[in-house]
Design a protein around this motif. Sequence first.
Motif, PDB file in Angstrom:
ATOM      1  N   ARG D 153      21.060  39.624  21.833  1.00  0.00           N
ATOM      2  CA  ARG D 153      20.538  38.306  21.535  1.00  0.00           C
ATOM      3  C   ARG D 153      19.680  37.842  22.707  1.00  0.00           C
ATOM      4  O   ARG D 153      19.568  38.540  23.730  1.00  0.00           O
ATOM      5  N   MET D 160      22.345  37.151  33.594  1.00  0.00           N
ATOM      6  CA  MET D 160      23.126  38.260  33.075  1.00  0.00           C
ATOM      7  C   MET D 160      23.181  39.406  34.086  1.00  0.00           C
ATOM      8  O   MET D 160      24.235  40.041  34.265  1.00  0.00           O
ATOM      9  N   THR D 163      25.584  38.505  36.770  1.00  0.00           N
ATOM     10  CA  THR D 163      26.944  38.546  36.221  1.00  0.00           C
ATOM     11  C   THR D 163      27.416  39.982  36.049  1.00  0.00           C
ATOM     12  O   THR D 163      28.559  40.330  36.381  1.00  0.00           O
ATOM     13  N   ALA D 167      30.563  41.603  37.810  1.00  0.00           N
ATOM     14  CA  ALA D 167      31.688  42.147  37.035  1.00  0.00           C
ATOM     15  C   ALA D 167      32.012  43.572  37.477  1.00  0.00           C
ATOM     16  O   ALA D 167      33.182  43.956  37.589  1.00  0.00           O
ATOM     17  N   TYR D 186      39.837  50.682  31.859  1.00  0.00           N
ATOM     18  CA  TYR D 186      39.288  49.424  32.365  1.00  0.00           C
ATOM     19  C   TYR D 186      37.787  49.399  32.141  1.00  0.00           C
ATOM     20  O   TYR D 186      37.227  48.416  31.619  1.00  0.00           O
ATOM     21  N   THR D 189      36.882  48.832  28.595  1.00  0.00           N
ATOM     22  CA  THR D 189      37.170  47.451  28.211  1.00  0.00           C
ATOM     23  C   THR D 189      36.113  46.507  28.776  1.00  0.00           C
ATOM     24  O   THR D 189      35.650  45.581  28.091  1.00  0.00           O
ATOM     25  N   LEU D 190      35.758  46.733  30.017  1.00  0.00           N
ATOM     26  CA  LEU D 190      34.740  45.878  30.623  1.00  0.00           C
ATOM     27  C   LEU D 190      33.422  46.011  29.881  1.00  0.00           C
ATOM     28  O   LEU D 190      32.730  45.017  29.614  1.00  0.00           O
ATOM     29  N   ASP D 192      33.018  46.720  26.794  1.00  0.00           N
ATOM     30  CA  ASP D 192      33.170  45.950  25.550  1.00  0.00           C
ATOM     31  C   ASP D 192      32.900  44.473  25.788  1.00  0.00           C
ATOM     32  O   ASP D 192      32.186  43.810  25.045  1.00  0.00           O
ATOM     33  N   ILE D 193      33.512  43.972  26.859  1.00  0.00           N
ATOM     34  CA  ILE D 193      33.370  42.542  27.154  1.00  0.00           C
ATOM     35  C   ILE D 193      31.913  42.191  27.412  1.00  0.00           C
ATOM     36  O   ILE D 193      31.366  41.235  26.848  1.00  0.00           O
ATOM     37  N   LEU D 194      31.275  42.985  28.258  1.00  0.00           N
ATOM     38  CA  LEU D 194      29.892  42.656  28.606  1.00  0.00           C
ATOM     39  C   LEU D 194      28.970  42.814  27.405  1.00  0.00           C
ATOM     40  O   LEU D 194      28.068  41.998  27.181  1.00  0.00           O
ATOM     41  N   ALA D 196      29.819  42.512  24.352  1.00  0.00           N
ATOM     42  CA  ALA D 196      30.096  41.377  23.457  1.00  0.00           C
ATOM     43  C   ALA D 196      29.284  40.172  23.882  1.00  0.00           C
ATOM     44  O   ALA D 196      28.713  39.448  23.050  1.00  0.00           O
ATOM     45  N   ALA D 197      29.238  39.972  25.219  1.00  0.00           N
ATOM     46  CA  ALA D 197      28.480  38.821  25.721  1.00  0.00           C
ATOM     47  C   ALA D 197      27.009  38.955  25.387  1.00  0.00           C
ATOM     48  O   ALA D 197      26.324  37.970  25.124  1.00  0.00           O
ATOM     49  N   SER D 200      26.631  39.171  21.134  1.00  0.00           N
ATOM     50  CA  SER D 200      27.281  38.124  20.349  1.00  0.00           C
ATOM     51  C   SER D 200      26.307  37.381  19.442  1.00  0.00           C
ATOM     52  O   SER D 200      25.213  36.999  19.858  1.00  0.00           O
TER      53      SER D 200
END
Lengths: 209, 209, 209, 209
Positions: D153, D160, D163, D167, D186, D189-190, D192-194, D196-197, D200
């Motif tokens: 997006r 970003m 960030t 991270a 880890y 997972t990280l 995935d999180i980033l 997602a951000a 999204s």
Amino acid sequence: MTTRQRQRLSEAERRAQILRATIAVVAAHGLDGASTNLIAEQARVSKGLIWHYFADKNDLMKQAVLAALAEIQRKIAAELDLSMPVPDLLRSAIRWVAAWSTANRAVLTATNQIARNLRLPDGTPAFSLADYEELYQLQEALFRRGQEEGWFREFDTRVMAVTYQGAVDAMLGYFESHPDVDTDRYATTLADILLAAMMSGRSFTQSGA
Amino acid sequence: MTTRQRQRLSEAERRAQILRATIAVVAAHGLDGASTNLIAEQARVSKGLIWHYFADKNDLMKQAVLAALAEIQRKIAAELDLSMPVPDLLRSAIRWVAAWSTANRAVLTATNQIARNLRLPDGTPAFSLADYEELYQLQEALFRRGQEEGWFREFDTRVMAVTYQGAVDAMLGYFESHPDVDTDRYATTLADILLAAMMSGRSFTQSGA
Amino acid sequence: MTTRQRQRLSEAERRAQILRATIAVVAAHGLDGASTNLIAEQARVSKGLIWHYFADKNDLMKQAVLAALAEIQRKIAAELDLSMPVPDLLRSAIRWVAAWSTANRAVLTATNQIARNLRLPDGTPAFSLADYEELYQLQEALFRRGQEEGWFREFDTRVMAVTYQGAVDAMLGYFESHPDVDTDRYATTLADILLAAMMSGRSFTQSGA
Amino acid sequence: MTTRQRQRLSEAERRAQILRATIAVVAAHGLDGASTNLIAEQARVSKGLIWHYFADKNDLMKQAVLAALAEIQRKIAAELDLSMPVPDLLRSAIRWVAAWSTANRAVLTATNQIARNLRLPDGTPAFSLADYEELYQLQEALFRRGQEEGWFREFDTRVMAVTYQGAVDAMLGYFESHPDVDTDRYATTLADILLAAMMSGRSFTQSGA
DNA sequence: CATGAATGAGCGTTCATTCAT
DNA sequence: AATGAATGAACGCTCATTCAT
């Protein structure tokens, strides 16, 4: 402010130079007044060099004592004939110490200062009584030999050894504060006194033998 | 944290209080560890008050020694009968000192520490054996009386006085590092030794007179 | 060389003064460059006074951190309403930290420096991860509440907590090296990003509920 | 005590040898404990040689960091295929860094230590986040590509990038203090999180496209 | 008179840096 | 080019001494 001339010496020379300076400064200012600053200055050496050759101040002091004692022992061993009759040996020893002390006042003073006052970081003395113990036992053995050979009467050899050391120490201290005294005369007189104490009530027996 | 009670004491009491604290702290921590902070604390007095009564730390230490010695002299004078026969007097004196020292180890330790190690700002010792001069002369007078009264043979009274003090000091030092020794037995033995040195070659003459 | 004017302050004032100076010097020169000399100078106080109030340099540093953290916690607790919806709370927190940091750059920098680098004499870190652990758990609890209340999707709360802290730290660091940035705009943007990470795949579900 | 073998190496070899030793010593003893003595010892080189190749200690440290970073960049460039879809690329990069860090903990630790704490003689930091500028721009270009290609997006690429770096740094720090963590899990997972951000509000659009 | 906060000289020690060899 | 002995500035810290209160 002149920059110091940088000279490179062998490790042995530098160590000796610093140890000599240590003895001199301790003799002049006491153990407590012997700052590493003063020692470095006396040795004409930069402050930091001390830590190049010694682990810390304690190490420096300890080595100064050990080096001095080794030197003394070498000298006295070369000087005295241990097979002499005991009374003559004691008389010679006292006179030798008296003579040596006048020529080596600084070493004597400094060595005593350090040996008596140096403490480990935890506060316990760096030199223990055990070191004196050895000396006492050597002395006692000598006295016993004197008794066995008939020179001396019976007496408590331990008390006599402590007294003997005390009398010699007092002599050396007296020399220090009375520079004009005739040291050999004093030493001879002291030997007379101590031998009188040891031989008393014996001399005539001896001569009668 | 309670504020200290501000109490008004006479100058003499304050001084004595601080001097006693000085001896106690030196005995416990050595001369080197005896900071004025610690002394003030031990005396339950503020840091600054010390400088009201003493010029500087050296002054404080010096006076602590002098006060302690004056105290000892007062005691010994009250204890000994100077009109005794000289040999008995010496024997009594040695035994008295030995007994006193075991009961007053702290004072002895501290006094010796200070006397042996205190230095003037220029690094020279604050006390020396020269300060014994008065004591030596008293001692010599006693020896001469002993000689005149026929107890003692002829000997150099100065050397004997120095030796006598040295022997007594050695005894006290030995007690300090050997707590288990029988002090009165040692004192008696030492008296025998010293009297032997003084009377040697005389005793039979004496008995024959 | 002018003599310093001697002023007496209460213990609390002096401690605060010295702690403030400590923060300032650490912020400017780093923990390693923060010599006690510099700190005393900054506090307009003599070298020795530091040891009147603090046991040693480590103690000083530790107390500087603790005092600063206590101050921050007081402020943030007064500022944030924990009962807000979780997303709003996070957004507020990020914006608050950003705003606070610009006004307290020195405190932030210094606190981080000390917390990250201070070592005990034996070499182990003075502040441990256990301290962060607590923070992580608080953060995780918040995230879980957000999940339970339906704001957030499922995610590993521990990784998210570490990431969240890292992102905020990075923001603060970025502000430090980019003084011209619009901090509130950055904070808002960062909040958007992090919330997007947490709510992704949820928002429509949420709205659809 | 064997004399060191005097060996002639090329300048490049010598420099690399010393730089490697620097990293090793900093990793083992911290920046603060990394004396040039220790470094020379570790490099099996004489104390003085360091000053032949490096201007001063700061220079040495700076170059150690730069050399280590260059090495990492070379490796990562060799490892990653930049033509991958952007999300896959980011995921790969994060996982690669996580894996690399566990195998190169010492380099990571030392590099961070130096980069975070090294100061110029005037006390200001030798490195700052400004040095990340180049990295940020590369990252931003990647994000923009991701946006243009419809993966991501719209978002502020600079925020970003900061960030993202924060991270990843937090992840590496977390690994360091939590050695038992499953690093690849880890990292995944990280990622995935980033992602997602970044994705999204896009993912479904994307899938719908 | 009494307090103890405040000062600053001096200490032992470390270590980056220089330079005779 | 290479060594390591030598230097000296700076450090953390102690403590006798001063002085505002």
